[in-house]
Write a protein that holds these residues in place. Structure first.
Motif, short mmCIF file in Angstrom:
data_model
loop_
_atom_site.label_atom_id
_atom_site.label_comp_id
_atom_site.label_asym_id
_atom_site.label_seq_id
_atom_site.Cartn_x
_atom_site.Cartn_y
_atom_site.Cartn_z
N GLU A 78 29.36 36.90 51.12
CA GLU A 78 30.54 37.77 50.96
C GLU A 78 30.14 39.15 50.45
O GLU A 78 30.64 40.17 50.91
N ILE A 111 30.67 42.77 52.26
CA ILE A 111 31.34 43.91 51.62
C ILE A 111 30.48 45.17 51.76
O ILE A 111 30.97 46.26 52.06
N THR A 144 33.61 48.15 52.05
CA THR A 144 34.96 47.93 51.52
C THR A 144 34.93 47.67 50.01
O THR A 144 35.84 47.08 49.45
N PHE A 145 33.85 48.11 49.32
CA PHE A 145 33.69 47.79 47.91
C PHE A 145 34.75 48.45 47.02
O PHE A 145 34.97 48.04 45.90
N TYR A 196 40.13 46.15 46.54
CA TYR A 196 40.25 44.76 46.11
C TYR A 196 41.35 44.08 46.92
O TYR A 196 42.48 44.57 46.97
N GLU A 198 35.55 34.72 48.64
CA GLU A 198 35.75 36.13 49.01
C GLU A 198 36.09 36.97 47.78
O GLU A 198 35.54 38.05 47.57
N HIS A 202 33.94 40.12 45.83
CA HIS A 202 34.44 41.46 45.45
C HIS A 202 34.26 41.71 43.95
O HIS A 202 33.84 42.80 43.54
N LYS A 229 31.75 44.54 42.46
CA LYS A 229 32.37 45.68 41.76
C LYS A 229 31.94 45.75 40.30
O LYS A 229 32.03 46.81 39.66
#
Length: 412
Positions: A182, A186, A191-192, A195, A221, A225, A229
């Motif tokens: 996952e 990302i 797409t970091f 959320y 998923e 994230h 992050k």
């Protein structure tokens, strides 16, 4: 590799409950664990005759027990009675449990004379064996049979414990691999900075309906994230994971789980998370939390009644069409009245309530699609008209389908 802790505890329990010595050897005869240093008679016999005789017989007994699929009662080279049982993991014997020695009758000179002839013992050696033989317990044949069956049960318990530990390890590493995938996705999709709140809503829906496997996929998923992050800040990760625990617990309650039980679990989890010190452990812990919450909700795997299991399976496969109680009762070969009573006893709600709750939960994944109007969604999940769908949706969710759609898009 077999767990020494499980092996030791199991053998100690057997020894303390039966009064019979027990020990474990590997498939070539090396001792893995024993309850004490064995009887004095055995030490003398091995000293005078050699250890290889006993070692070979004990190993052979384990393989015979494995071949027969049951415990195996045998006499050792000195004529004392033992019994053995195999520990089998993934169809491979990894250890042999041996209990004994015991005698079936009081020792006599005939037994000792046989040993003298067979092993050419001196009179001094014979005297030492005669004296030490008095400490060997005498057990009647019927009890030996029961003790051997009990040893087999212990070996099966060890095998199952080892399989559970192997399964837990596999799940742990599989979870790490999925989260790593996952995170890589990302990075690849850049797409970091985003959320996926819609994934949280999907997770809630899946938990409420008891769909554990699909919920785990969504959870991975979200963890991807969060971990990406966090920038390696472990305290940040723990804080975000605790937020997910709150979300999961609320979903479980809304899905029908007992409020007091979930509240108690939450308190326990808040205490547990403080002791977690690395990311891998945190991830695996959260997956186990998800398991516990989804198991607290009624689903087709929880019913003790096979008939209700079959009925719920049928409902989940056919809820999108007009599905009457009479049809489901007919499917499981019960009268409608008896089926209705049995269903409520097992599930904790009426057939109509269960069907409507299922349809409402399924409707949520369609309501977030703006290409479908409310009537389309109602018909897709089995409601015959929009007004009834709206009334039922509001009954369970406290808001209308339209309001749910607005709120969903407002949070994206």
């Amino acid at each position: 590799m077999i767990s020494r802790e499980v092996l030791q505890k199991s053998i100690d329990v057997y020894r303390n409950s039966t009064g019979v010595d027990a020990y474990a050897i590997n498939p070539v005869g090396d001792v893995l664990y024993q309850t004490n240093n064995s009887y004095e008679f055995c030490r003398y016999f091995k000293k005078f005759v050699g250890d290889e005789y006993c070692r070979r017989i004990h190993v052979e007994s384990g393989y015979r027990a494995e071949n027969f699929g049951e415990s195996y009662i045998f006499c050792c080279p000195s004529g004392l009675v033992h019994w053995s049982a195999p520990v089998v993991i993934n169809k491979v014997m990894v250890a042999i449990l041996v209990a004994g020695p015991v005698l079936m009758i009081q020792p006599d000179d005939i037994m000792l004379d046989d040993m003298v002839k067979k092993y050419d013992l001196t009179s001094q050696q014979l005297d030492l064996l005669r004296q030490s033989l008095k400490n060997i317990p005498v057990v009647i044949p019927e009890r030996i049979r029961y003790l051997s069956e009990l040893l087999l049960m212990v070996s099966e318990h060890i095998s199952s414990e080892e399989m559970l530990q192997l399964k837990a390890k596999r799940e742990f590493y599989e979870a790490q691999a999925r989260i790593a995938e996952e995170i890589q996705e990302i990075k690849d999709e850049n797409t970091f900075s985003y959320y996926p709140f819609e994934k949280e809503r999907e997770l809630v829906r899946l938990v409420k309906s008891g769909e554990k496997i699909a919920a785990k996929a969504i959870l991975n998923e979200l963890l991807g994230h969060i971990f990406f992050k966090s920038g390696g800040n472990f305290e940040y990760m723990k804080a975000r994971v605790l937020e997910l625990v709150v979300i999961l617990s609320r979903a479980a309650v809304e899905g029908g789980a007992d409020l007091e039980m979930i509240f108690g679990l939450n308190l326990k989890y808040l205490q547990d998370v403080g002791a977690i010190s690395d990311v891998d452990e945190l991830c695996y812990w959260l997956v186990k939390v998800l398991d516990r919450f989804t198991e607290s909700i009624y689903n087709i795997g929880q019913s003790k009644n096979t008939t209700i299991y079959e009925a719920i399976d049928y409902i989940k496969k056919n809820y999108k069409r007009d599905l009457t109680l009479e049809e489901v009762a007919r499917y499981v070969h019960l009268s409608p009245n008896y089926f209705s009573k049995l269903f409520k006893e097992e599930v904790g709600m009426s057939y109509t309530d269960y069907l409507n709750k299922l349809r409402v939960e399924e409707s949520k994944k369609y309501l977030v699609r703006l290409d479908l109007n409310i009537l389309d969604v109602a018909l897709m999940v089995g409601f015959q008209d929009q007004s009834y769908f709206t009334r039922v949706f509001k009954k369970y969710e406290g808001i209308s389908p339209g309001q749910f759609r607005k709120m969903s898009w407002g949070n994206i």
